[in-house]
Design an enzyme around this catalytic site. Structure first.
Site, PDB file in Angstrom:
ATOM      1  N   GLU A 179       3.402  -7.357 -18.989  1.00 32.73           N
ATOM      2  CA  GLU A 179       2.996  -8.009 -17.736  1.00 32.73           C
ATOM      3  C   GLU A 179       2.468  -9.420 -17.980  1.00 32.73           C
ATOM      4  O   GLU A 179       1.282  -9.610 -18.245  1.00 32.73           O
ATOM      5  CB  GLU A 179       1.929  -7.167 -17.016  1.00 32.73           C
ATOM      6  CG  GLU A 179       1.494  -7.800 -15.695  1.00 32.73           C
ATOM      7  CD  GLU A 179       0.445  -6.999 -14.934  1.00 32.73           C
ATOM      8  OE1 GLU A 179      -0.018  -5.958 -15.436  1.00 32.73           O
ATOM      9  OE2 GLU A 179       0.084  -7.427 -13.828  1.00 32.73           O
ATOM     10  N   LYS A 221       6.862  -6.399 -16.028  1.00 34.20           N
ATOM     11  CA  LYS A 221       6.083  -6.458 -14.776  1.00 34.20           C
ATOM     12  C   LYS A 221       5.724  -7.916 -14.494  1.00 34.20           C
ATOM     13  O   LYS A 221       4.684  -8.405 -14.934  1.00 34.20           O
ATOM     14  CB  LYS A 221       4.830  -5.587 -14.907  1.00 34.20           C
ATOM     15  CG  LYS A 221       3.915  -5.625 -13.693  1.00 34.20           C
ATOM     16  CD  LYS A 221       2.917  -4.480 -13.689  1.00 34.20           C
ATOM     17  CE  LYS A 221       1.915  -4.638 -12.572  1.00 34.20           C
ATOM     18  NZ  LYS A 221       1.118  -3.433 -12.346  1.00 34.20           N
TER      19      LYS A 221
HETATM   20  P1  13P Z   1      -1.711  -5.949  -7.994  1.00 38.70           P
HETATM   21  O1  13P Z   1      -0.449  -5.318  -7.427  1.00 38.70           O
HETATM   22  O2  13P Z   1      -2.921  -5.741  -7.140  1.00 38.70           O
HETATM   23  O3  13P Z   1      -1.486  -7.361  -8.427  1.00 38.70           O
HETATM   24  O4  13P Z   1      -2.059  -5.123  -9.301  1.00 38.70           O
HETATM   25  C1  13P Z   1      -1.062  -4.784 -10.149  1.00 38.70           C
HETATM   26  C2  13P Z   1      -1.584  -4.775 -11.509  1.00 38.70           C
HETATM   27  O5  13P Z   1      -1.495  -3.795 -12.209  1.00 38.70           O
HETATM   28  C3  13P Z   1      -2.179  -6.020 -12.016  1.00 38.70           C
HETATM   29  O6  13P Z   1      -2.351  -5.929 -13.385  1.00 38.70           O
END
Ligand code: 13P
Length: 342
Positions: A179, A221
């Site tokens: 991510e 992600k």
């Molecule tokens: P949000 O969808 O609230 O951005 O959170 C997703 C997430 O796991 C952020 O690390």
């Protein structure tokens, strides 16, 4: 590393019609969310809230492929003593775990952050695997600000850490969610978000390659390509979808099984509409789904408001958002489905 097994888990995480519930808020973040509904954040209230979500059986069986947990939650039991991990498994979803330990100020780079948590990660992954986790998450945070932010330094060190984490996960038979989040705070326009996200994704995949991460055994992600929240030039749903797809086609190898977006502070309905519009474009090498925190939880959190008598209302709100996003993974969502439910 058993790549066939990692690939199987990754594909299940992005199965058509399903996506990921990010319920991995750190104790600090969940306290902020609870402050917003005037609920005290205790071990018990956090457990009750998350148990409510995980026992929403329609949402969990039909729309949710996996749940990202926080360290406290993965060890918690429901009120009746059942481990929360078991409740997830019984619904057919896969338990996952956030393994980063948050961010610290990046030396020599004012205003920028580096995600930490690599020390002892191999040992921690073993314990999480034994508890049932089959995937993990590590979030890098990239800020956009005037001219020099993000710096090359911030992009480099965060991508390097994502590579270290992903390689350690795969050795532990755990699918890494990679991510690299470019934040939507600020007044930059959509094209600046595109340009920064492109630099970040390119560097991230370079590090994944250098560190020999098997792309078939991971899930990406990313943020969507959106203007900053304070930008005077907001973008249409179509523009966000078109620019995000263009970016991903340029940066993400086809070997990656799936892309599960974060919501990043978008409204619930925007996050759904954007995902839907991207899936309507079609013809993509990877599956596109959601891994939303706020965009799945804001409504149930409000409906629940910490009261046992509101559990059914909280579950209805969660089930609705999960269903809307499930439709969006297939490009079958329509705005009037939102109005009918309201
Ligand atoms: P949000 O969808 O609230 O951005 O959170 C997703 C997430 O796991 C952020 O690390």
């Amino acid at each position: 590393m058993n790549l066939a097994e990692l690939n199987k888990v990754a594909l299940a995480m992005v199965a058509p019609g399903k996506g990921i519930l990010a319920a991995d808020e750190s104790s600090g973040t969940i306290k902020k969310r609870f402050d917003g509904i005037n609920v005290e954040s205790t071990e018990e209230s956090r457990r009750d809230y998350r148990e409510m979500l995980l026992r929403s059986s329609e949402a969990m069986t039909k729309s949710i492929s996996g749940v990202i947990l926080y360290d406290e939650t993965i060890w918690q039991n429901a009120r009746d003593g059942t481990p929360l991990v078991k409740i997830i498994e019984q619904s057919g979803a896969t338990p996952g775990i956030k393994v980063d330990e948050g961010t610290q100020a990046l030396p020599n780079c004012p205003g920028e952050l580096v995600t930490v948590g690599l020390d002892k990660l191999a040992e921690r992954l073993k314990k999480y695997y034994d508890r049932g986790a089959r995937f993990a998450k590590w979030r890098a945070v990239i800020n956009i600000d005037k001219d020099k932010i993000p710096s090359m330094t911030a992009i480099h060190v965060n991508a390097h850490a994502l590579g270290r984490y992903a390689a350690l996960c795969q050795v532990a038979e755990i699918v890494p969610i990679v991510e690299p989040e470019v934040l939507m705070d600020g007044d930059h326009d959509i094209d600046r978000c595109y340009e920064v996200s492109q630099r970040v994704l390119n560097k991230t995949f370079q590090e994944l390659r250098i560190q020999r991460v098997a792309l078939e055994g991971m899930v990406l992600k990313p943020n969507m390509v959106v203007p900053g929240k304070k930008s005077t030039k907001q973008a249409s749903v179509e523009e966000v979808a078109e620019k995000t797809i263009r970016l991903l086609k340029n940066c993400v190898p086809a070997a990656v099984p799936g892309i599960a977006f974060l919501s990043g502070g978008q409204s619930d309905e925007d996050a759904t509409a954007h995902l839907d519009a991207m899936n309507r474009i079609g013809g993509l090498p990877w599956r596109l789904t959601f891994s939303y925190g706020r965009a799945l939880q804001a409504a149930p959190l409000r409906a629940w408001s910490g009261k046992a008598e509101n559990v059914a209302a909280g579950q209805r709100a969660f089930t609705h958002r999960a269903r809307m996003n499930s439709l969006a993974t297939k490009g079958e969502w329509k705005a009037d489905l939102e109005k009918k439910a309201a």
